[in-house]
Scaffold this active site. Structure first.
Site, mmCIF file in Angstrom:
data_model
loop_
_atom_site.group_PDB
_atom_site.id
_atom_site.type_symbol
_atom_site.label_atom_id
_atom_site.label_comp_id
_atom_site.label_asym_id
_atom_site.label_seq_id
_atom_site.Cartn_x
_atom_site.Cartn_y
_atom_site.Cartn_z
ATOM 1 C CE LYS A 23 -3.240 0.526 3.438
ATOM 2 N NZ LYS A 23 -2.396 2.466 4.332
ATOM 3 C CB SER A 24 4.040 2.545 1.905
ATOM 4 O OG SER A 24 3.574 2.470 3.661
ATOM 5 N N GLY A 95 -4.882 7.711 5.540
ATOM 6 C CA GLY A 95 -3.607 8.852 6.256
ATOM 7 C C GLY A 95 -2.531 9.211 5.588
ATOM 8 C CB SER A 168 4.771 10.018 11.880
ATOM 9 O OG SER A 168 4.235 10.412 10.857
ATOM 10 C CD GLN A 170 0.915 8.174 6.539
ATOM 11 O OE1 GLN A 170 -0.132 9.219 7.523
ATOM 12 N NE2 GLN A 170 0.249 7.519 6.266
ATOM 13 C CG ASP A 315 0.344 0.186 9.756
ATOM 14 O OD1 ASP A 315 0.441 0.387 10.717
ATOM 15 O OD2 ASP A 315 1.438 0.112 8.557
ATOM 16 N NE ARG A 346 -5.034 0.660 13.382
ATOM 17 C CZ ARG A 346 -4.692 0.772 11.826
ATOM 18 N NH1 ARG A 346 -3.099 0.156 11.510
ATOM 19 N NH2 ARG A 346 -5.011 0.752 10.959
ATOM 20 N NE ARG A 388 -3.040 -2.064 8.347
ATOM 21 C CZ ARG A 388 -2.007 -2.384 6.861
ATOM 22 N NH1 ARG A 388 -2.292 -3.382 6.546
ATOM 23 N NH2 ARG A 388 -2.173 -1.392 5.985
HETATM 24 O O1 SPQ Z 1 -2.330 5.648 5.509
HETATM 25 P P1 SPQ Z 1 -3.090 5.154 6.352
HETATM 26 O O2 SPQ Z 1 -4.434 4.982 6.917
HETATM 27 O O3 SPQ Z 1 -2.359 5.771 7.718
HETATM 28 O O4 SPQ Z 1 -3.014 3.351 7.167
HETATM 29 C C1 SPQ Z 1 -1.748 2.612 7.647
HETATM 30 C C2 SPQ Z 1 -2.673 1.518 8.070
HETATM 31 O O5 SPQ Z 1 -2.491 0.686 8.370
HETATM 32 O O6 SPQ Z 1 -2.278 0.992 6.682
HETATM 33 C C3 SPQ Z 1 -2.014 3.339 9.363
HETATM 34 F F1 SPQ Z 1 -3.040 3.477 9.872
HETATM 35 O O7 SPQ Z 1 -0.006 3.180 7.044
HETATM 36 C C4 SPQ Z 1 0.780 3.855 7.730
HETATM 37 C C5 SPQ Z 1 1.832 2.961 8.749
HETATM 38 O O8 SPQ Z 1 0.962 3.366 9.728
HETATM 39 C C6 SPQ Z 1 1.327 3.956 6.453
HETATM 40 C C7 SPQ Z 1 2.782 4.618 6.154
HETATM 41 C C8 SPQ Z 1 3.068 5.323 5.327
HETATM 42 O O9 SPQ Z 1 2.396 4.605 4.277
HETATM 43 O O10 SPQ Z 1 3.847 6.189 5.216
HETATM 44 C C9 SPQ Z 1 3.322 5.542 7.596
HETATM 45 C C10 SPQ Z 1 2.323 4.268 8.829
HETATM 46 O O11 SPQ Z 1 1.915 5.542 9.220
HETATM 47 P P2 SPQ Z 1 3.149 6.361 10.073
HETATM 48 O O12 SPQ Z 1 1.690 7.806 10.885
HETATM 49 O O13 SPQ Z 1 3.700 5.477 10.939
HETATM 50 O O14 SPQ Z 1 3.580 7.335 9.108
#
Ligand code: SPQ
Length: 428
Positions: A23-24, A95, A168, A170, A315, A346, A388
């Site tokens: 997905k990422s 997110g 993070s 993201q 995750d 979660r 999840r």
């Molecule tokens: O995209 P989203 O909704 O945040 O999805 C999740 C998941 O469980 O699929 C988290 F809820 O994954 C994030 C992950 O937790 C995907 C991600 C990325 O692609 O950069 C990074 C992680 O989040 P973060 O906030 O730790 O950067």
């Protein structure tokens, strides 16, 4: 909102599977494809709802994206190919789409509005809005830009030095996208390593990003070239089958073409720590690491999960909690407060739903404690709209003595639309 009855008790799982694309990486392949000059061809793209939201946002930004059964083709026209959208950009439940898009839109010379679903509206966006504002971004939203809907007036950005207050990927990626549009060098200090797909993809699209210890430096005004991307299987999706294979009786599951990027393989470390009967074979790959993982029914023991391991399996904690209910002894999960900011809180949803099936599990301020080995019963549970949690509860039904009635199984389509079909293919 639907409901499904799962009666998988004592099923044996056997066979080989290739889980859908990561997905990422799928999100990022659309983003870089859109910002690059020329054609990007993406294979094994995840057609889950989250990644389809990313495609829909970029189409509204004027990018031509074609979809066939096998490929996604993005016709990028460079940074200036992005045009002011006349419609609201809807990130759905994602997110990643929301936060990474903020970093991109902050530096584009037009206005845009970004929304998501009810869950997104509760997730903190200030972790991205605050550092982007320090670079000059003009973003407004509820509670001072903490929550969606967000309105972005793109502007010129300045480079900065920023230490991430939370682990993070993201936040890191949003700042990287902003830094790519700023004058000069943006330096990000990452105290705990998080997934590095953005950094890897910059290199794949012909750009440069430098890591030196915990410092990442990105230079502004980079031009990307369209390329071919193969998305390996999502280890976060594979995790559900790894745990299923380890806890279901007389089972053996092989997962081919699974992503093995070391920033994501914490689940494999935990399975090893707990004594799982597992073999990992890495293969030659360009860009992202991948390989084959085989797992068999295992005698498991409790373990401790915390520290730098957490961002490498953030995750996977819901499914690790289930795994721990089937291990002898106590498992402690700590340093995982970030779980409170996901699609649901979660920590609470995992603890509450697993308790309904008879697990001996308690919440702590930064994680949970699980005492095993506990036989699980049937019961009525809910995904609470969190993909999840839904998949974890479906796997729980494999070791539950009665039927598990799952509310809102549709949420699973966010990251794994064919989850139930793949699970059924492994039954004997
Ligand atoms: O995209 P989203 O909704 O945040 O999805 C999740 C998941 O469980 O699929 C988290 F809820 O994954 C994030 C992950 O937790 C995907 C991600 C990325 O692609 O950069 C990074 C992680 O989040 P973060 O906030 O730790 O950067």
């Amino acid at each position: 909102m639907g409901r499904t009855t799962l009666n998988f008790s004592n099923k044996t799982l056997n066979g080989t599977l290739e889980v859908p694309g990561d997905k990422s990486i799928s999100h990022r392949s659309i983003m870089f494809g859109a910002l690059a000059e020329g054609k990007t061809v993406i294979r094994h793209f995840l057609k889950g709802e989250d990644c389809l939201s990313t495609i829909s946002c970029f189409r509204k930004l004027g990018v031509k994206i074609e979809e066939t059964d096998e490929e996604i083709i993005v016709h990028g026209e460079g940074w200036n190919g992005l045009k002011e959208p006349v419609a609201i950009l809807d990130a759905g439940n994602s997110g990643t789409t929301t936060r990474l898009l903020l970093g991109i839109l902050a530096g584009r010379p037009f206005h845009s509005v970004l929304i998501g679903d009810e869950s997104i509206a509760k997730r903190p966006m200030d972790r991205v809005v605050v550092p982007l504002s320090q670079m000059g971004a003009r973003i407004a939203g509820r509670e001072n830009g903490k929550y969606t809907p967000l309105s972005i007036q793109g502007t010129n950005l300045s480079a900065m030095r920023y230490e991430l207050p939370v682990a993070s990927a993201q936040v890191k990626s949003a700042i990287i996208f902003a830094g790519l549009q700023a004058e000069g060098d943006t330096v990000i200090i990452e105290p705990q390593p998080t997934r590095d797909h953005t950094e890897k993809m910059i290199a794949q699209f012909g750009g440069t990003i430098v890591r030196n210890g915990d410092e990442i430096t990105v230079t502004g005004n980079q031009v990307f070239k369209g390329t071919d991307v193969y998305v390996p299987g999502d280890i976060s999706s594979a995790a559900f089958f790894l745990v299923a294979g380890a806890i279901a009786p007389n089972s053996a599951i092989t997962l081919k073409n699974t992503g093995l990027n070391p920033t994501r393989t914490g689940i494999l470390d935990v399975l090893k720590q707990m004594g799982a009967n597992m073999v990992i074979e890495e293969e030659e790959a360009v860009g992202e690491e991948k390989g084959t993982v085989t797992i068999r029914t295992s005698n498991l023991s409790g373990t401790e999960v915390g520290g730098d391991l957490i961002p490498r399996l953030i995750d996977e904690i819901p499914i690790i909690a289930l795994l721990a209910t089937q291990a002898e002894g106590t498992t402690i999960i700590k340093d995982a407060e970030e779980l409170k900011h996901k699609e649901t809180n979660r920590i609470d949803t995992v603890v509450n739903e697993l308790k309904k099936l008879g697990a001996n599990i308690e919440a702590t301020p930064d994680g949970m404690i699980i005492h095993g080995k506990t036989p699980l019963s049937g019961g009525s549970v809910s995904s609470h709209g969190d993909h999840r949690i839904g998949m974890m509860l479906a796997v729980a039904s494999l070791v539950s003595s009665g039927d598990v009635i799952l509310e809102n199984p549709e949420a699973i389509a966010v990251s794994y639309p064919e989850f139930f079909q793949d699970l059924e293919r492994l039954y004997e």
